[in-house]
Scaffold this active site. Structure first.
Site, mmCIF file in Angstrom:
data_model
loop_
_atom_site.group_PDB
_atom_site.id
_atom_site.type_symbol
_atom_site.label_atom_id
_atom_site.label_comp_id
_atom_site.label_asym_id
_atom_site.label_seq_id
_atom_site.Cartn_x
_atom_site.Cartn_y
_atom_site.Cartn_z
ATOM 1 N N GLY A 12 33.231 42.981 18.504
ATOM 2 C CA GLY A 12 34.646 43.313 18.505
ATOM 3 C C GLY A 12 35.060 43.954 19.815
ATOM 4 O O GLY A 12 34.470 43.720 20.875
ATOM 5 N N GLY A 13 36.071 44.796 19.707
ATOM 6 C CA GLY A 13 36.594 45.467 20.891
ATOM 7 C C GLY A 13 35.548 46.317 21.591
ATOM 8 O O GLY A 13 35.692 46.643 22.778
ATOM 9 N N GLY A 57 37.096 23.890 53.278
ATOM 10 C CA GLY A 57 37.577 25.166 52.751
ATOM 11 C C GLY A 57 36.423 26.090 52.428
ATOM 12 O O GLY A 57 36.519 27.311 52.603
ATOM 13 N N ALA A 58 35.320 25.500 51.977
ATOM 14 C CA ALA A 58 34.178 26.330 51.609
ATOM 15 C C ALA A 58 33.631 27.055 52.830
ATOM 16 O O ALA A 58 33.197 28.206 52.746
ATOM 17 C CB ALA A 58 33.101 25.475 50.955
#
Ligand code: HXC
Length: 511
Positions: free
Chosen positions: A172-173, A407-408
């Protein structure tokens, strides 16, 4: 007047009861499951005899659903401070023997007390999780407790190292406290993390899956990337925590601990001259290069099983901690994708928070093409690496070993995004595209001999580091055998770097 012996006996008895937590039967059950108790875990983690416990006699104040008859000294948390390799750390461990280690308001108060102390004193904090989540009988008070813990996690981020060790359930949280910390350790087949468990998953999505398949260590270490490290046993995992801390400073103002490794900074390794295959399409193992250049070949890899096309981790060079970010040509050719972008960016930001210089080893064919990557946001995720490198004010050194395309090339710590020293091997290829791709676009009608000639011309022009060196984008072309000394010299030169980003509340990293 009270008899001294009576007073002491009473104290010893209270201590004994507190140390039994939920009782011997619950301790036995924990052992039967192959798990240590909270206290045993802390003993394994810390230097022998250094643990100082805080709030040992605190009890919860809830009387709903019969809890008034289940008040246990210390409630479900063992917390305090101690030493690792002689350095102060704070620690808290959920005690599963007390109501399943569930989080009460009182437990939350104990946790936030050590969180605040760790922040105030500037020392790392380690959380050992083994808990059934919010104490159901306490309702919103328990939930509020989580909120307080998350608040402290966030406020402490970038100030002190925060480490989470998951040694049982974390559901859960409750998962969000570990998720807010810097590193998460899990134990093989013993720990589980999920926001909703298998039963809820079955009801909502009709998926049939057990807790190991949903949120076991293997899943989080390799698929989700939630876990950074996995240990075979609890002891093994806690030893890894100690090793991680040996690379880190205690806080963002402190230097990393110096490791007196005695490894010669000028040491050369002739075998590196043969590491990069002559055929650019052939892979090689970047780990070999890393282990050759760092002190004593000791590389502490982070996120080893996740996004293996990029490697991140810590090492010492000339005794000083460095963060290494390296493409892995042996896995998907070292291509950049969504997961590897996230992995690298987070690691770079951690290093920058804690003044750890970054060494980038680059052999990257580009970003991974395809609908899956585009539709899942490679643009957004890839931008994180640029952002992280630009924002990082620590010394940055990049070595291009082979491919540095498009771009890399630019995003991986190129000169133009603020790297201090850019090195390249003679085998480096720095271009917008690889030869095949470029010729396919520029001369798509060519075939046979004509195409072969154009390919050869393109390779001659771009399949080397000299054009970039002519333009000053590469500072020095180095022989592979000298990699260690060249990087150490660069780091040494950059160690007095004094750069600050413009004053701002905080930047807006593309998340
Ligand atoms: C109170 C709890 C508890 C809880 C376990 N116990 N979880 N008590 N609150 N959340 C108690 C059990 O009643 C039992 O008490 C003892 O702890 C041991 O639990 P067992 O079930 O016997 O152990 P085991 O079989 O090993 O199963 C462990 C478990 C299971 C998988 C964790 O107990 C479980 O599913 N618990 C509930 C998990 C859950 O739904 N928690 C809420 C999550 S939501 P006795 O007296 O019999 O020994 C949440 C919200 C957080 O946490 C939000 C933050 C923002």
């Amino acid at each position: 007047m009270r008899d001294r012996k009576v007073v002491l006996d009473e104290f010893n008895e209270f201590s004994r009861i507190a140390e039994l937590g939920g009782g011997q039967d619950k301790i036995d059950k924990q052992h039967e499951q192959g798990k240590l108790t909270a206290r045993e875990r802390i003993d394994v983690l810390l230097d022998k005899g250094t643990f100082v416990e805080i709030d040992k006699f605190v009890i919860h104040n809830c009387s709903n659903f019969g809890l008034d008859k289940k008040k246990i000294s210390g409630d479900g948390i063992v917390s305090g401070y101690g030493k690792i390799d002689g350095r102060l750390v704070y620690v808290y461990a959920y005690d599963f023997t007390v109501l399943g280690g569930s989080l009460s308001r009182t437990n939350a108060n104990k946790i936030t007390k050590v969180q605040r102390l760790a922040l105030k004193m500037g020392a790392p904090i380690i959380a050992i999780n083994d808990s059934g989540g919010a104490r159901i009988q306490e309702g919103v008070s328990a939930l509020a407790g989580y909120g307080d813990i998350f608040y402290q996690n966030t406020i402490s981020s970038g100030v002190i190292p925060q480490i989470s060790v998951i040694m049982g359930p974390c559901a859960g949280g409750a998962c969000y406290s570990p998720a807010l910390t810097d590193f998460i350790f899990m134990v093989k087949e013993k720990s589980h993390m999920f926001v909703t468990g298998p039963d809820v998953v079955k009801t909502v999505t009709h998926e049939d899956i057990d807790k190991e398949g949903l949120g076991g260590a293997a899943v989080h270490a390799s698929k989700s990337g939630v876990a950074h490290f996995v240990g075979d046993t609890e002891e093994d995992t806690l030893m890894m925590v100690r090793e991680l801390l040996s690379f880190l400073p205690s806080n963002n103002f402190e230097e990393c601990p110096f490791a007196n490794t005695m490894d010669d900074p000028m040491r050369e390794d002739e075998s590196l001259n043969d590491l990069i295959p002559e055929d650019p399409s052939k892979p090689y193992d970047m780990i070999e290069l890393i282990e050759s250049i760092v002190d004593d070949g000791n590389f502490f890899e982070v996120h080893k099983h996740f996004a293996q096309n990029i490697i991140v981790g810590f090492a010492h060079m000339a005794g000083k901690t460095v963060g290494i970010v390296a493409d892995q040509p042996a896995f998907q050719a070292g291509v950049l994708d969504i997961d590897s972008s996230d992995k690298a960016a987070r690691f770079i930001r951690f290093c920058d928070c804690f003044n750890i210089p970054i060494v980038t080893l680059e052999d990257v064919p580009g970003f991974l093409p395809g609908c899956t990557q585009e539709h899942n946001g490679i643009i957004r995720h890839g931008a994180k690496i640029v952002y992280a490198y630009v924002e990082a004010t620590v010394p940055k050194v990049t070595l291009i070993t082979r491919k540095a395309y498009g771009g890399a090339y630019i995003v991986l710590a190129s000169k133009n995004i603020g790297t201090d020293v850019n090195l390249a091997y003679p085998s480096a290829e720095i271009a917008v595209l690889g030869a095949e791709g470029a010729v396919n676009i520029l001369y798509r009608k060519q075939t046979g001999e004509e195409r072969a000639q154009t390919l050869a011309e393109y390779e001659k022009t771009f399949s080397n580091p000299y054009r970039a060196a002519e333009l000053g984008y590469v500072d020095e072309i180095i022989l592979p055998a000298q990699t260690r000394q060249k990087i150490i010299q660069s780091l040494d030169m950059a160690q007095t770097k004094n750069r600050q980003n413009p004053a701002k509340k905080h930047g807006n990293i593309p998340l």
